[in-house]
Design a protein around this motif. Structure first.
Motif, PDB file in Angstrom:
ATOM      1  N   SER A 161      43.711  57.791  16.114  1.00 30.66           N
ATOM      2  CA  SER A 161      44.262  58.280  14.859  1.00 30.66           C
ATOM      3  C   SER A 161      45.390  59.247  15.139  1.00 30.66           C
ATOM      4  O   SER A 161      45.325  60.071  16.041  1.00 30.66           O
ATOM      5  N   LEU A 177      44.330  51.438   9.608  1.00 30.00           N
ATOM      6  CA  LEU A 177      45.476  51.520   8.692  1.00 30.00           C
ATOM      7  C   LEU A 177      45.997  50.115   8.395  1.00 30.00           C
ATOM      8  O   LEU A 177      46.351  49.799   7.261  1.00 30.00           O
ATOM      9  N   THR A 217      40.750  56.319  10.510  1.00 30.78           N
ATOM     10  CA  THR A 217      42.208  56.409  10.424  1.00 30.78           C
ATOM     11  C   THR A 217      42.886  55.900  11.683  1.00 30.78           C
ATOM     12  O   THR A 217      44.033  56.226  11.953  1.00 30.78           O
TER      13      THR A 217
END
Lengths: 321, 268
Positions: free
Chosen positions: A27, A55, A50
């Motif tokens: 992330s 994403l 994340t």
């Protein structure tokens, strides 16, 4: 098989990466994610959810919405064309429209998806081949091969990755539009028949031509009759979007399978057991919310469209006012 | 190899009888027809059992949704919303992975992760939800006069339901229910594309059609064969459901009996 870098699109359920773009595994959003091994609890999850791949997963929801946004009007256009053809006064055209409507509806839609994606791909390449390489004398179908000259390939062998993806996506859109266009054509055909005949007769009495009657009288009035069918179709279209996965597009189903599968510490910073069930539960909730919201919006539109119409709904609104 | 030989080898290949190896090259039209037809048996298996069992559950769900008691109404409403509001494809995936994790709990759940049981359960629940909505709609649109007439004859409770409400509900719902049955049969083609593995290449009609299209890279033969089979299947369903429709309306004079027309409307 077709030559070239990627295996032909529909044959692989997994999309093909010609030039794999490195996706950051860690992330980049939270600063504390630099050493995943030390994380626990909420911090671990916030880092895990994340990562670059996650994403990409969230972006793929955008792919689904984009597909809907593009397909719905296209399918409506196909449907309008089909309905117009089906009620044409020129008999062969009307047959064509009716055959289109009934054949697509009689066969499982997924079969059409699998069929059209290959058929369209081959059709486009065949046409390009005919135009670009007219003096090519070898047959295109040799046994189990489909061979066109290299400059007729779609997209070209050396095209960038995004072009491959865009081409795959537009094939998918076209396929969806053809299939759902037939259903839309059926709805619109019914709606055109449902417009009270007196309206058409009145138009004729005023001296409007056939074409004028169609565009100025029939089309504006048919929507209120078409709306129940079309909103049903919208719901069906929403629920058909996961089939994008079968067409080789990197959609939410692809990522849910990819991310949910069990991961060992050897290959990832965030090892976890098989979580695919939870990812698909997430997708299930996404679709439930999406259909519920659509339902509420469509109800509103129905009320709005009934305003001033010579139907039970419209009459009730007039009396209430 | 003669076509008769092919028929012997592959007619029940989808259930694991006959030749073990699928044809690998020089596919004949006969092989394609036989194997895809053999796969169609799976579609029929899933469709028939899911429709028959789903119908029973759908009746209870429709009554539940129509019930005054929130204890019966809410669960039925939620069940119907859950299965009608989400894609069957995702339901299959979710169920498959759910069954996989159940498998690690107890070996009792082992059969669920194979298609014949697991996918069947999903189809059963799915068609029950869709049919329940149809039956519920029919239940709500029973003519008021019918109920009043039943009251006047002194029928009430279970007798009124069995002799007046239920038959009328069936009559009203039948055309839409026919449509649902057709689309359920179409939906059975999703099974082997949604997680459930086709063990030893025992798959349904679409699985084999896709196999041939993959191998020959020519979609113009296997898919039309599949379409042919499905149109045939659809016609059979309409014939069977049409018979039932005639039977449901047997009290009406011949000329007044509503005809079941082939007008499939997509409802999934």
């Amino acid at each position: 098989m077709k030559g070239g870098g990627c295996p032909p699109l529909p044959l692989t359920r997994q999309p093909c990466f010609l030039s794999p773009v490195p996706i950051p595994t860690r992330s980049t959003i939270f600063s504390f994610c630099s050493d995943p091994a030390t994380l626990e609890g909420i911090q671990w999850y916030s880092c895990y959810l994340t990562t670059g791949k996650h994403l990409a997963f969230y972006m793929s929801f955008g792919t689904v919405l984009l597909l809907l946004a593009v397909t719905a009007p296209t399918a409506l256009l196909f449907g309008f064309g089909g309905a117009m053809a089906a009620r044409a006064r020129f008999t062969p055209l009307s047959w064509l429209g009716k055959i289109y409507i009934s054949v697509v509806r009689g066969v499982p839609d997924i079969a059409f998806f699998l069929f059209f994606v290959i058929a369209l791909d081959q059709g486009i390449e065949y046409l390009r081949h005919k135009v670009k390489c007219p003096d090519w004398d070898a047959p295109i179908r040799q046994g189990n091969d489909f061979l066109v000259c290299s400059i007729a390939k779609m997209p070209l062998g050396d095209a960038p990755q995004w072009l491959h993806e865009a081409y795959g996506f537009s094939l998918a859109v076209l396929t969806f539009a053809i299939v759902f266009g037939a259903f839309a054509a059926n709805v619109l055909f019914g709606a055109m028949q449902a417009v009270p005949h007196a309206q058409i007769e009145t138009a004729a009495a005023y001296g409007l031509s056939h074409r004028q009657t169609f565009w100025r009288i029939l089309v504006p009035q048919m929507w209120t009759y078409a709306l129940p069918g079309l909103s049903n179709l919208w719901m069906v279209l929403i629920k058909a979007t996961p089939l994008l996965f079968l067409l080789g597009v990197e959609d939410i189903v692809f990522w849910a399978r990819e991310l949910g599968g069990s991961k060992t510490a050897k290959f990832t910073d965030y090892p976890h057991p098989d979580w695919r069930m939870w990812y698909f539960l997430g997708l299930l909730v996404f679709y439930l919310v999406f259909t519920r919201v659509s339902e509420l919006v469509l109800d509103r539109i129905t009320t709005r469209l009934a305003h001033g119409q010579a139907t039970v709904d419209g009459e009730a609104q007039r009396k209430a006012a | 190899m003669s076509c008769y030989q092919t028929l012997q080898d592959y007619a029940f290949r989808a259930f694991g009888y006959g030749e073990r190896m699928l044809p690998r090259s020089d596919f004949t039209l006969c092989e394609q027809f036989t194997l895809i037809g053999s796969g169609l048996l799976w579609n029929i298996y899933f469709g028939v059992i899911a429709v028959a069992t789903g119908f029973v559950l759908a009746n209870f769900l429709a009554l539940g949704k129509n019930s005054k008691s929130a204890w019966a109404r809410k669960p039925a409403e939620w069940f119907i919303f859950l299965f009608r509001g989400s894609p069957l494809f995702i339901q299959f995936f979710f169920a498959y992975f759910l069954f996989l994790s159940l498998k690690s709990v107890s070996s009792f759940f082992n059969p669920l992760s194979s298609a014949w049981a697991g996918a069947l359960i999903v189809l059963f629940l799915n068609t029950a939800a869709y049919s329940a909505e149809i039956l519920y709609g029919a239940l709500r649109s029973i003519p008021k006069g019918d109920i009043e007439a039943a009251d006047a004859y002194g029928l009430s409770g279970w007798t009124r339901f069995r002799r007046i409400e239920w038959p009328t509900m069936m009559r009203l719902a039948w055309p839409a229910y026919t449509n649902e049955a057709i689309f359920l049969f179409h939906a059975t083609t999703l099974v082997f594309f949604s997680g459930f593995p086709a063990w030893q290449q025992k798959g349904d009609a679409l699985y084999y059609a896709n196999y041939f299209a993959d191998k020959t890279f020519n979609p113009f033969v296997p898919y039309p064969i599949l379409a042919f089979y499905f149109i045939l299947l659809t016609l059979v369903i309409i014939a069977v459901f049409g018979r039932v429709n005639t039977w449901l309306n047997r009290h009406l004079p011949q000329s007044k009996r509503p005809k079941l027309k082939f007008k499939p409307n997509l409802i999934r």
